[in-house]
Design an enzyme around this catalytic site. Structure first.
Site, PDB file in Angstrom:
ATOM      1  CB  CYS A   2       0.744  15.041   8.221  1.00  0.00           C
ATOM      2  SG  CYS A   2       1.092  15.584   6.550  1.00  0.00           S
ATOM      3  NE  ARG A  27      -0.163   8.650  11.034  1.00  0.00           N
ATOM      4  CZ  ARG A  27      -1.368   8.895  10.527  1.00  0.00           C
ATOM      5  NH1 ARG A  27      -1.486   9.713   9.510  1.00  0.00           N
ATOM      6  NH2 ARG A  27      -2.437   8.318  11.012  1.00  0.00           N
ATOM      7  CD1 TRP A  74       5.996  13.066   3.106  1.00  0.00           C
ATOM      8  CD2 TRP A  74       4.240  13.638   1.844  1.00  0.00           C
ATOM      9  NE1 TRP A  74       6.191  12.545   1.850  1.00  0.00           N
ATOM     10  CE2 TRP A  74       5.135  12.874   1.052  1.00  0.00           C
ATOM     11  CE3 TRP A  74       3.062  14.112   1.253  1.00  0.00           C
ATOM     12  CZ2 TRP A  74       4.881  12.577  -0.292  1.00  0.00           C
ATOM     13  CZ3 TRP A  74       2.816  13.814  -0.077  1.00  0.00           C
ATOM     14  CH2 TRP A  74       3.719  13.053  -0.827  1.00  0.00           C
ATOM     15  CG  ASN A  98      -2.845  15.249   8.772  1.00  0.00           C
ATOM     16  OD1 ASN A  98      -1.878  15.983   8.926  1.00  0.00           O
ATOM     17  ND2 ASN A  98      -3.041  14.164   9.493  1.00  0.00           N
ATOM     18  N   GLY A  99      -4.158  16.752   4.715  1.00  0.00           N
ATOM     19  CA  GLY A  99      -5.009  16.776   3.538  1.00  0.00           C
ATOM     20  C   GLY A  99      -4.629  17.898   2.581  1.00  0.00           C
ATOM     21  CD  GLU A 477       5.719  -4.837  -2.925  1.00  0.00           C
ATOM     22  OE1 GLU A 477       6.105  -4.658  -1.750  1.00  0.00           O
ATOM     23  OE2 GLU A 477       5.099  -3.959  -3.568  1.00  0.00           O
ATOM     24  CE  LYS A 481       7.815  -3.037   0.192  1.00  0.00           C
ATOM     25  NZ  LYS A 481       6.979  -2.255  -0.696  1.00  0.00           N
ATOM     26  CD  GLU A 484       7.944   1.610  -1.480  1.00  0.00           C
ATOM     27  OE1 GLU A 484       6.823   2.113  -1.322  1.00  0.00           O
ATOM     28  OE2 GLU A 484       8.242   0.480  -1.029  1.00  0.00           O
ATOM     29  CG  HIS A 500       7.549  -8.414 -26.764  1.00  0.00           C
ATOM     30  ND1 HIS A 500       7.268  -8.581 -28.097  1.00  0.00           N
ATOM     31  CD2 HIS A 500       7.300  -9.608 -26.167  1.00  0.00           C
ATOM     32  CE1 HIS A 500       6.860  -9.817 -28.305  1.00  0.00           C
ATOM     33  NE2 HIS A 500       6.865 -10.470 -27.149  1.00  0.00           N
ATOM     34  CE  LYS A 599       3.097   1.564   6.955  1.00  0.00           C
ATOM     35  NZ  LYS A 599       3.777   0.534   6.159  1.00  0.00           N
TER      36      LYS A 599
END
Length: 604
Positions: A2, A27, A74, A98-99, A477, A481, A484, A500, A599
């Site tokens: 945040c 963020r 957030w 924050n946290g 990756e 993306k 996300e 498999h 972020k």
């Protein structure tokens, strides 16, 4: 994750709080709020959703003050509602956080038994009530604040206003970053240098466990024992101009196109093109028996690509582990292991905790970070910086390729130090790495071909990504993306694993994206794609024009630049990113601030 901003000075504070919060939007957040001391009493304005909603509230009910705090939230505890938005207030105390306060339930039960009534579901409100209770016992705000901090378990960055303390802001940090900004007759408190960047470039970093008292004349710092301490004032360059989109539609688009420069700048820090050599490092790779990389998300995939390079080029065993798992499984380590933390922000809570754990267990540590003054950069024995510049889009692009570039260059240096790479081979690899920026530019020119494919890709519910060797973590990756920012379910697999299990998912509605550079396993990758095509699965094959594609009406291809196998992850990252970007644009999602994501993840 945040954003926090606090300002104490002489001018109108609300426009400055809003300006800073807008610069922290990258963020990720789901609500926003500000609070200010108006004639000695704190007033709040909060709103669910974007900052523009908060601006509407402020237009209807302005705050006229010179001291205030602001926050973008957030959600962790409690839904993203106005009631759960920060700042939170209890009696004389108003604060942002924050946290995560891990023992909030125990503290809340204690306070409720004493008659405290809570208006939100957050852990943060508990801190406000706790401090208000301590202030009632004695009117010494600093002492009361210290008593509260001693009761908290977990991670926090706090900014606090107290009714009656007209010029004062209190701040504290444990496990979540916080900085003090120095101005003329004005002081600032922020979650990072960018938060205070619009106002000053003179900052002090709070150390772990520090708390601070600000007024417009200056700041007093205290360490975790309560002793008053000095913290250095440093010059930073958080230029406001660096967070503008320019002519691009989204920050992510801009940052994808900045990769030729960001990779060039990063490689130049580790390699000398003129001499064709890898620069010497403050680590003696010849004395190591293992490299242990810890990271989260995209940085984890960068680390996996680095593993291929360290083992192939330097013969140096390399483990890569998700940071949130590493320290909880009681890993066996040896003093001759180098622990490398990889993070864009340098503040990722799980990765930072691993770095601290490794140091405590006697390991030499290094940090590959994009924020060179971050907690990891300061904590590690060795700083290996990337030079991507500020990355605003939540989904990492240029920071990822900068991390990969640094790891590849370091692997070359390790190979030289360990006698696995002679001067001729070193010059060849250095030359290949310095070709990456040009080839990335060529890959960016694939734009039209990629746009053509996303029309159908955007209709899919599921997408598979395949690759072999270093293309395997790049496939993961690429899948990340797409997940996300387009919200399409996607998974990355090693192409050889197709038979498999994942091949059961193949049908005419499930596209497969294949990364197929012309390397020593190209034929095997092509064979795997033939298996997909034989079952009617649509395939988007990304490969050099000279590579012969397997037969099948369902196979479409995007021609990528041919390149040295070492730099293929850098070059092929671009079409992966553009596929995700244009698919998200096609679907109309919020590209730069995708739902539920942040972020800088500063909670576990």
């Amino acid at each position: 994750m945040c954003g926090i901003i606090g300002v104490t000075g002489t001018g109108p504070v609300t426009p400055r709080l809003i300006d800073s919060l807008k610069r922290l939007e990258y963020r990720g957040y789901d609500s926003a709020g500000v609070a200010a001391l108006v004639d000695g009493v704190t007033e709040r304005r909060r709103a669910q959703g974007k900052i523009r909603n908060l601006e509407t509230v402020l237009a209807e009910t302005p705050l006229n003050a010179t001291v205030g705090i602001g926050h973008t939230r957030w959600a962790t505890h409690g839904a993203p509602t106005t009631e759960n938005a920060h700042p939170h207030k209890a009696g004389r105390v108003t604060l942002v956080h924050n946290g995560i306060i891990e023992n909030f339930a125990e503290l809340k039960a204690e306070l409720a038994a004493e008659g405290h009534v809570f208006e939100s579901q957050t852990d943060t409100e508990v801190v406000a009530h706790l401090l208000d209770r301590e202030l009632a016992k004695s009117n010494d705000a600093i002492a009361a604040f210290k008593r509260v901090l001693d009761r908290l378990t977990g991670a926090y960055a706090l900014a606090v206003l107290i009714d009656g303390e007209d010029e004062q802001i209190l701040g504290a940090r444990r496990g979540s970053p916080l900085v003090v900004g120095w101005g003329e007759d004005e002081m600032y408190l922020g979650s990072d240098a960018l938060a205070v960047g619009p106002f000053t470039q003179q900052i002090s970093y709070l150390e772990e466990g520090d708390y601070v008292v600000l007024n417009r004349a200056g700041a007093r710092f205290f360490d975790s024992t309560g002793s008053e301490v000095e913290r250095a004032v440093v010059q930073v360059s958080a230029s406001s101009a660096m967070v503008e989109k320019g002519a691009y539609r989204h920050f992510m688009e801009k940052e994808i196109h900045e990769q030729p420069d960001s990779v060039q700048h990063t490689l130049s820090a580790y390699l000398d093109l003129v001499s064709g050599t890898a620069r010497s490092q403050p680590v003696d790779f010849s004395k190591l028996d293992r490299v242990q990389i810890v990271a989260c998300g995209t940085a984890f995939f960068a680390g996996q690509i680095g593993r291929y390079a360290f083992e192939r080029l330097a013969g140096l065993p390399c483990d890569v582990e998700i940071a949130s798992e590493f320290r909880y499984r009681e890993p066996a380590v040896s003093p001759s292991t180098l622990a490398v933390a990889v993070s864009q922000s340098g503040e990722t809570a799980d990765t930072l905790a691993c770095l601290t754990w490794c140091k405590a267990h006697g390991l030499k540590t290094a940090a590959i970070v994009n924020v060179h003054t971050s907690s990891m950069a300061r904590e590690a024995d060795v700083l290996w910086p990337t030079h991507a510049g500020p990355e605003i889009g939540v989904a990492s692009t240029k920071a990822f390729t900068a991390q990969v570039a640094a790891l590849l260059a370091l692997a070359v240096a390790a190979g030289v130090a360990r006698g696995r790479i002679d001067a001729t081979r070193e010059a060849e690899l250095v030359k290949a790495l310095f070709e990456a920026p040009r080839l990335i530019s060529e890959a960016l020119a694939m734009d039209a071909d990629i746009r053509r494919e996303v029309v159908e890709l955007a209709k899919a519910d599921d997408v598979l990504f395949l690759g072999r060797g270093a293309m395997y973590p790049l496939a993961m990756e690429g899948a990340l993306k797409l997940k996300e920012i387009s919200y399409i379910h996607a998974e990355g697999y090693a192409a050889g694993e197709l038979k498999h299990g994942p091949i059961a998912l193949i049908d005419e509605f499930t596209p497969t994206v294949a990364l197929a550079p012309l390397d020593d396993v190209f034929e095997k990758t092509a064979s795997n794609l033939q298996e997909v095509a034989a079952r009617g699965g649509p395939v988007i094959m990304i490969a050099p024009a000279e590579a012969e594609a397997p037969h099948g009406a369902s196979i479409r291809r995007i021609d990528a630049p041919d390149c040295h196998p070492l730099i293929a992850p850098l070059v092929y990252a671009v079409p992966m990113q553009l596929l995700a970007y244009y698919t998200a644009v096609q679907k109309g999602t919020d590209v730069d601030q995708p739902r539920n994501l942040a972020k800088s993840v500063t909670v576990e």
